[in-house]
Design a protein around this motif. Structure first.
Motif, PDB file in Angstrom:
ATOM      1  N   GLY A  76      39.417  40.068  48.019  1.00 30.13           N
ATOM      2  CA  GLY A  76      40.322  40.721  48.965  1.00 30.13           C
ATOM      3  C   GLY A  76      39.627  41.782  49.794  1.00 30.13           C
ATOM      4  O   GLY A  76      39.909  41.939  50.994  1.00 30.13           O
ATOM      5  N   LEU A  77      38.703  42.509  49.182  1.00 28.35           N
ATOM      6  CA  LEU A  77      37.928  43.511  49.916  1.00 28.35           C
ATOM      7  C   LEU A  77      37.069  42.843  50.984  1.00 28.35           C
ATOM      8  O   LEU A  77      36.951  43.340  52.117  1.00 28.35           O
ATOM      9  N   TYR A  78      36.491  41.700  50.643  1.00 27.06           N
ATOM     10  CA  TYR A  78      35.690  40.966  51.635  1.00 27.06           C
ATOM     11  C   TYR A  78      36.553  40.492  52.798  1.00 27.06           C
ATOM     12  O   TYR A  78      36.167  40.623  53.967  1.00 27.06           O
ATOM     13  N   LEU A  79      37.736  39.956  52.487  1.00 27.54           N
ATOM     14  CA  LEU A  79      38.621  39.473  53.552  1.00 27.54           C
ATOM     15  C   LEU A  79      39.065  40.614  54.461  1.00 27.54           C
ATOM     16  O   LEU A  79      39.204  40.427  55.673  1.00 27.54           O
ATOM     17  N   ALA A  80      39.292  41.790  53.881  1.00 23.71           N
ATOM     18  CA  ALA A  80      39.732  42.924  54.692  1.00 23.71           C
ATOM     19  C   ALA A  80      38.622  43.451  55.589  1.00 23.71           C
ATOM     20  O   ALA A  80      38.889  43.919  56.704  1.00 23.71           O
ATOM     21  N   GLU A  81      37.377  43.369  55.128  1.00 19.49           N
ATOM     22  CA  GLU A  81      36.262  43.911  55.903  1.00 19.49           C
ATOM     23  C   GLU A  81      35.694  42.893  56.889  1.00 19.49           C
ATOM     24  O   GLU A  81      35.103  43.266  57.899  1.00 19.49           O
ATOM     25  N   ARG A  83      37.405  40.177  58.572  1.00 21.75           N
ATOM     26  CA  ARG A  83      38.612  39.428  58.914  1.00 21.75           C
ATOM     27  C   ARG A  83      38.345  38.210  59.784  1.00 21.75           C
ATOM     28  O   ARG A  83      38.985  37.171  59.627  1.00 21.75           O
ATOM     29  N   THR A  84      37.429  38.327  60.711  1.00 24.70           N
ATOM     30  CA  THR A  84      37.216  37.250  61.684  1.00 24.70           C
ATOM     31  C   THR A  84      36.093  36.302  61.293  1.00 24.70           C
ATOM     32  O   THR A  84      35.823  35.355  62.031  1.00 24.70           O
ATOM     33  N   ALA A  85      35.438  36.541  60.171  1.00 25.95           N
ATOM     34  CA  ALA A  85      34.343  35.662  59.761  1.00 25.95           C
ATOM     35  C   ALA A  85      34.882  34.281  59.407  1.00 25.95           C
ATOM     36  O   ALA A  85      36.009  34.130  58.921  1.00 25.95           O
ATOM     37  N   ARG A  86      34.078  33.265  59.638  1.00 27.36           N
ATOM     38  CA  ARG A  86      34.508  31.893  59.354  1.00 27.36           C
ATOM     39  C   ARG A  86      34.760  31.700  57.867  1.00 27.36           C
ATOM     40  O   ARG A  86      35.728  31.053  57.458  1.00 27.36           O
ATOM     41  N   LEU A  87      33.881  32.265  57.024  1.00 31.24           N
ATOM     42  CA  LEU A  87      34.082  32.159  55.578  1.00 31.24           C
ATOM     43  C   LEU A  87      35.359  32.855  55.154  1.00 31.24           C
ATOM     44  O   LEU A  87      36.086  32.368  54.279  1.00 31.24           O
ATOM     45  N   ALA A  88      35.665  33.997  55.769  1.00 30.53           N
ATOM     46  CA  ALA A  88      36.887  34.729  55.432  1.00 30.53           C
ATOM     47  C   ALA A  88      38.123  33.891  55.750  1.00 30.53           C
ATOM     48  O   ALA A  88      39.090  33.865  54.974  1.00 30.53           O
ATOM     49  N   SER A  89      38.113  33.207  56.875  1.00 31.13           N
ATOM     50  CA  SER A  89      39.257  32.353  57.233  1.00 31.13           C
ATOM     51  C   SER A  89      39.431  31.227  56.224  1.00 31.13           C
ATOM     52  O   SER A  89      40.558  30.900  55.830  1.00 31.13           O
ATOM     53  N   ALA A  90      38.314  30.642  55.766  1.00 30.11           N
ATOM     54  CA  ALA A  90      38.387  29.563  54.784  1.00 30.11           C
ATOM     55  C   ALA A  90      38.913  30.074  53.441  1.00 30.11           C
ATOM     56  O   ALA A  90      39.769  29.445  52.815  1.00 30.11           O
ATOM     57  N   PHE A  93      42.670  30.778  53.700  1.00 37.53           N
ATOM     58  CA  PHE A  93      43.460  29.546  53.692  1.00 37.53           C
ATOM     59  C   PHE A  93      43.517  28.939  52.294  1.00 37.53           C
ATOM     60  O   PHE A  93      44.586  28.538  51.807  1.00 37.53           O
ATOM     61  N   LEU A  94      42.374  28.886  51.613  1.00 40.63           N
ATOM     62  CA  LEU A  94      42.342  28.306  50.273  1.00 40.63           C
ATOM     63  C   LEU A  94      43.138  29.144  49.285  1.00 40.63           C
ATOM     64  O   LEU A  94      43.766  28.606  48.365  1.00 40.63           O
ATOM     65  N   SER A  95      43.136  30.458  49.458  1.00 39.49           N
ATOM     66  CA  SER A  95      43.933  31.321  48.582  1.00 39.49           C
ATOM     67  C   SER A  95      45.414  31.037  48.743  1.00 39.49           C
ATOM     68  O   SER A  95      46.167  30.990  47.755  1.00 39.49           O
ATOM     69  N   ASP A  96      45.848  30.841  49.982  1.00 43.20           N
ATOM     70  CA  ASP A  96      47.253  30.512  50.223  1.00 43.20           C
ATOM     71  C   ASP A  96      47.620  29.171  49.595  1.00 43.20           C
ATOM     72  O   ASP A  96      48.713  29.007  49.043  1.00 43.20           O
ATOM     73  N   VAL A  97      46.696  28.215  49.677  1.00 42.30           N
ATOM     74  CA  VAL A  97      46.959  26.900  49.073  1.00 42.30           C
ATOM     75  C   VAL A  97      47.039  27.017  47.555  1.00 42.30           C
ATOM     76  O   VAL A  97      47.934  26.458  46.913  1.00 42.30           O
ATOM     77  N   LEU A  98      46.107  27.761  46.962  1.00 44.25           N
ATOM     78  CA  LEU A  98      46.084  27.904  45.507  1.00 44.25           C
ATOM     79  C   LEU A  98      47.298  28.665  44.998  1.00 44.25           C
ATOM     80  O   LEU A  98      47.745  28.435  43.869  1.00 44.25           O
ATOM     81  N   ASN A  99      47.837  29.570  45.811  1.00 46.09           N
ATOM     82  CA  ASN A  99      49.037  30.301  45.400  1.00 46.09           C
ATOM     83  C   ASN A  99      50.223  29.372  45.181  1.00 46.09           C
ATOM     84  O   ASN A  99      51.100  29.665  44.367  1.00 46.09           O
ATOM     85  N   GLY A 100      50.255  28.277  45.918  1.00 46.12           N
ATOM     86  CA  GLY A 100      51.352  27.328  45.778  1.00 46.12           C
ATOM     87  C   GLY A 100      51.045  26.157  44.864  1.00 46.12           C
ATOM     88  O   GLY A 100      51.874  25.249  44.733  1.00 46.12           O
ATOM     89  N   LEU A 137      46.348  35.230  44.127  1.00 45.69           N
ATOM     90  CA  LEU A 137      47.418  36.201  44.347  1.00 45.69           C
ATOM     91  C   LEU A 137      46.852  37.611  44.499  1.00 45.69           C
ATOM     92  O   LEU A 137      47.252  38.368  45.396  1.00 45.69           O
ATOM     93  N   VAL A 138      45.906  37.974  43.636  1.00 43.04           N
ATOM     94  CA  VAL A 138      45.283  39.298  43.729  1.00 43.04           C
ATOM     95  C   VAL A 138      44.485  39.416  45.021  1.00 43.04           C
ATOM     96  O   VAL A 138      44.454  40.469  45.667  1.00 43.04           O
ATOM     97  N   THR A 139      43.828  38.338  45.424  1.00 37.83           N
ATOM     98  CA  THR A 139      43.034  38.348  46.653  1.00 37.83           C
ATOM     99  C   THR A 139      43.893  38.663  47.871  1.00 37.83           C
ATOM    100  O   THR A 139      43.576  39.553  48.668  1.00 37.83           O
ATOM    101  N   ARG A 140      44.983  37.948  48.022  1.00 38.17           N
ATOM    102  CA  ARG A 140      45.829  38.158  49.198  1.00 38.17           C
ATOM    103  C   ARG A 140      46.538  39.509  49.164  1.00 38.17           C
ATOM    104  O   ARG A 140      46.688  40.158  50.199  1.00 38.17           O
ATOM    105  N   THR A 141      46.951  39.942  47.966  1.00 33.99           N
ATOM    106  CA  THR A 141      47.593  41.250  47.861  1.00 33.99           C
ATOM    107  C   THR A 141      46.620  42.367  48.206  1.00 33.99           C
ATOM    108  O   THR A 141      46.963  43.316  48.925  1.00 33.99           O
ATOM    109  N   THR A 142      45.398  42.251  47.707  1.00 33.73           N
ATOM    110  CA  THR A 142      44.387  43.275  47.999  1.00 33.73           C
ATOM    111  C   THR A 142      44.099  43.341  49.487  1.00 33.73           C
ATOM    112  O   THR A 142      43.995  44.439  50.064  1.00 33.73           O
ATOM    113  N   GLU A 143      43.984  42.194  50.132  1.00 36.22           N
ATOM    114  CA  GLU A 143      43.730  42.185  51.565  1.00 36.22           C
ATOM    115  C   GLU A 143      44.858  42.865  52.324  1.00 36.22           C
ATOM    116  O   GLU A 143      44.611  43.663  53.247  1.00 36.22           O
TER     117      GLU A 143
END
Length: 269
Positions: A76-81, A83-90, A93-100, A137-143
């Motif tokens: 989550g810290l990486y995604l927040a710092e 935000r626009t990186a290609r790896l961050a977008s991937a 997206f995968l975190s959202d998929v895994l949440n469901g 879940l922790v990743t997206r919440t932290t972001e």
């Protein structure tokens, strides 16, 4: 509009209140000192408890937290710092998929890669499966929590000569810690009651066991076994076990929120 928001808030909490009241009504009468200290007894014998399942649940939650929280907060810290990186977008997206992702699917994968190769069920496999469910879940919440930290705090730290990594950890992460703790507790609450992954990994144990390489009892498994049985005594103990399980989650939540409130101020809403 203020009245509507109050009504919506009350309606959002009503299901939890109804569940708590029903658990207290059905399970409180079966709670006693022996329930927390005794092992399960065979059908027909009076008494018995879920001491092994309570300890097993705490062991599994601890393993899951040791695995899921550091990885999830770091991601989550990486995604927040970045935000626009290609790896961050991937990763986002995968975190959202895994949440469901259904928990039983996680259990099947854990069985395939953790249980089948070593040839037996284990507490470690169960903890890893639950930890994997916590990570997205922790990743997206932290972001999200890091995203509400004012940009001026970052700029002030950088202006004082702090390197970027230290700014992220010492200033940004610290400011949002109360909100991150709340999100972490939501993740703990979610995995604490999961049964499907444990059926494929920890499997359950009717005896006392705390070994990480052996099958281990857990409250969700014990509740499931007792709930589907035809015995009234086991049904009563299942309700008591459900009450203990939700009480464990509630106590962890209260303790963590008090700790973050006293050390870092009021939680971020």
């Amino acid at each position: 509009m203020i009245g509507i928001t109050y009504v919506a808030a009350i309606l959002a909490t009503l299901p939890l209140l109804f569940i708590l009241l029903h658990l207290v009504k059905q399970g409180a009468s079966s709670l006693s000192a022996s329930f927390f200290t005794n092992m399960p007894k065979p059908v027909g014998e009076p008494g018995g408890g879920m001491a092994n399942a309570i300890v097993g649940t705490l062991v599994l939650i601890s393993i899951a937290s040791l695995i899921g929280l550091p990885i999830g907060i770091g991601a989550g810290l990486y995604l927040a710092e970045k935000r626009t990186a290609r790896l961050a977008s991937a990763v986002r997206f995968l975190s959202d998929v895994l949440n469901g992702l259904p928990s039983i699917v996680v259990g099947i994968f854990a069985w395939e890669f953790l249980v089948r190769p070593i040839g037996h069920f284990s507490a470690l496999a169960g903890g890893i499966a639950l930890g994997a469910m916590m990570i997205p879940l922790v990743t997206r919440t932290t972001e999200e929590m890091l995203g509400v930290v004012p940009t001026s705090l970052r700029e002030a730290a950088l202006a004082l000569g702090y390197p970027r990594w230290r700014t992220s950890i010492s200033v940004v992460l610290r400011t949002a810690l109360a909100g991150i703790a709340t999100g972490a507790l939501v993740a703990v609450a979610r995995v604490a009651g999961e049964t499907a992954p444990l059926l494929f990994t920890a499997f359950g144990n009717q005896f006392w066991s705390t070994g990480l390489r052996e099958p281990i009892a857990a409250l969700p498994l014990q509740i499931f076994t007792y709930a589907i049985s035809p015995y009234d005594e086991w049904h009563r103990q299942a309700w008591a076990g459900a009450l203990v399980l939700i009480s464990i989650v509630l106590l962890i939540s209260i303790a963590a929120r008090l700790a973050t409130r006293s050390r870092f101020g009021a939680p971020v809403d």
